[in-house]
Design an enzyme around this catalytic site. Structure first.
Site, PDB file in Angstrom:
ATOM      1  N   HIS A  33       1.192  -0.999  -0.260  1.00 31.18           N
ATOM      2  CA  HIS A  33       0.074  -0.173   0.193  1.00 31.18           C
ATOM      3  C   HIS A  33       1.153   0.789   0.351  1.00 31.18           C
ATOM      4  O   HIS A  33       1.777   1.806   1.199  1.00 31.18           O
ATOM      5  CB  HIS A  33      -0.926   0.529   1.910  1.00 31.18           C
ATOM      6  CG  HIS A  33      -1.485   1.086   1.403  1.00 31.18           C
ATOM      7  ND1 HIS A  33      -2.948   1.230   0.429  1.00 31.18           N
ATOM      8  CD2 HIS A  33      -1.573   1.895   1.608  1.00 31.18           C
ATOM      9  CE1 HIS A  33      -3.682   1.887   1.055  1.00 31.18           C
ATOM     10  NE2 HIS A  33      -3.319   2.768   1.598  1.00 31.18           N
ATOM     11  N   ASP A  35       1.375   5.254   0.294  1.00 30.51           N
ATOM     12  CA  ASP A  35      -0.044   6.236   0.992  1.00 30.51           C
ATOM     13  C   ASP A  35       1.080   7.775   0.169  1.00 30.51           C
ATOM     14  O   ASP A  35       2.253   7.845   0.628  1.00 30.51           O
ATOM     15  CB  ASP A  35       0.346   6.512   1.707  1.00 30.51           C
ATOM     16  CG  ASP A  35      -0.760   5.637   2.994  1.00 30.51           C
ATOM     17  OD1 ASP A  35      -1.821   5.498   2.579  1.00 30.51           O
ATOM     18  OD2 ASP A  35       0.046   4.761   3.036  1.00 30.51           O
ATOM     19  N   MET A 139     -11.620   4.502   4.917  1.00 35.33           N
ATOM     20  CA  MET A 139     -11.299   5.354   5.747  1.00 35.33           C
ATOM     21  C   MET A 139     -11.279   4.743   7.339  1.00 35.33           C
ATOM     22  O   MET A 139     -12.928   5.821   7.920  1.00 35.33           O
ATOM     23  CB  MET A 139     -10.246   6.347   5.833  1.00 35.33           C
ATOM     24  CG  MET A 139      -9.603   6.839   4.760  1.00 35.33           C
ATOM     25  SD  MET A 139      -7.871   5.993   4.521  1.00 35.33           S
ATOM     26  CE  MET A 139      -7.374   6.605   5.234  1.00 35.33           C
TER      27      MET A 139
END
Ligand SMILES: O=C(CO)[C@H](O)[C@H](O)COP(=O)(O)O
Ligand SMILES: [Co+2]
Length: 221
Positions: A33, A35, A139
């Site tokens: 992942h 970001d 989120m």
């Protein structure tokens, strides 16, 4: 459905990022992942396309870019060229969300949509009916920083989203991101999330291999 662990390199030691990524790959991790933060959509700044391009040379893992930027459209071609496999964009950042997600798919990446804690999912109905959305990222903290506490209301949101998807035969998978640890991961999986982003808890004490193994054991993966 199989549960996927997606470590976020936000919590890595950036001075030895390639080593950390290799350690994760050797621990059997398949999805990373990434970001991307621009200092505008969120106040934090992380990295961009150049770093991703260099990391691509170090690993075969799937790259999942979570764009926390004001203008996601400007990055899409570059992310494709850098070897990114899936991209999620925030509802709150996109002026023309359908077009942006469709563009991601047309570029040959998997397009997904991110919802801040206060954002509803119902407005995704028509995109889901057109099968545009491959992933919805819930989120479970406000975006911008790692190491925050999981917002407990996220569990109900994931459940509601999973029910809504199943009742309507939509196809997207549910990803959750923020504050996931050994104490709450089973709860988000039971709620319906199958792609679990984990930052701080994977890099805790720099014991990457042990931490990955602990999550695997807990979920019998
Ligand atoms: O998108 C993010 C923050 O905006 C990160 O992916 C997320 O916070 C992961 O870190 P942690 O598990 O430490 O919360
Ligand atoms: Co993220």
């Amino acid at each position: 459905m199989t549960v996927v662990l997606s470590p976020s390199i936000l919590a890595a030691d950036f001075s030895c990022l390639a080593d950390d990524v290799k350690r994760l790959e050797q621990s059997g991790i398949k999805d990373l992942h990434l970001d991307v933060m621009d200092g505008h959509f969120v106040s934090n700044i992380t990295f961009g396309i150049d770093l991703i391009k260099h990391l691509r040379l170090k690993t075969k893992m799937n790259f999942d870019a979570h764009l926390m930027v004001t203008n996601p459209d400007a990055l899409l071609n570059g992310l494709k060229e850098a070897g990114v496999n899936s991209v999620t964009v925030h509802v709150e950042a996109c002026k023309h969300l359908y077009h942006t997600v469709e563009t991601i798919n047309k570029l040959g990446m998997q397009g997904g949509v991110v919802l801040n804690p206060s954002t509803n999912f119902e407005s995704l109905k028509y995109m889901a009916e057109d099968n545009i959305i491959k992933k919805v990222l819930v989120m479970s903290v406000e975006p911008g920083f790692g190491g925050q506490a999981y917002l407990p209301m996220s569990t109900k949101k994931i459940k509601d989203l999973a029910n809504w998807r199943d009742e309507n035969n939509y196809n997207f998978i549910i990803q959750v991101d923020g504050g996931i640890n050994l104490n709450n991961i089973q709860t988000v999986v039971d709620a319906g999330a199958t792609d679990i982003v984990i930052g701080s808890s994977i890099f805790k004490h720099r014991e990457l291999e042990k931490n990955v193994a602990d999550f695997r054991k807990l979920l019998s993966l």
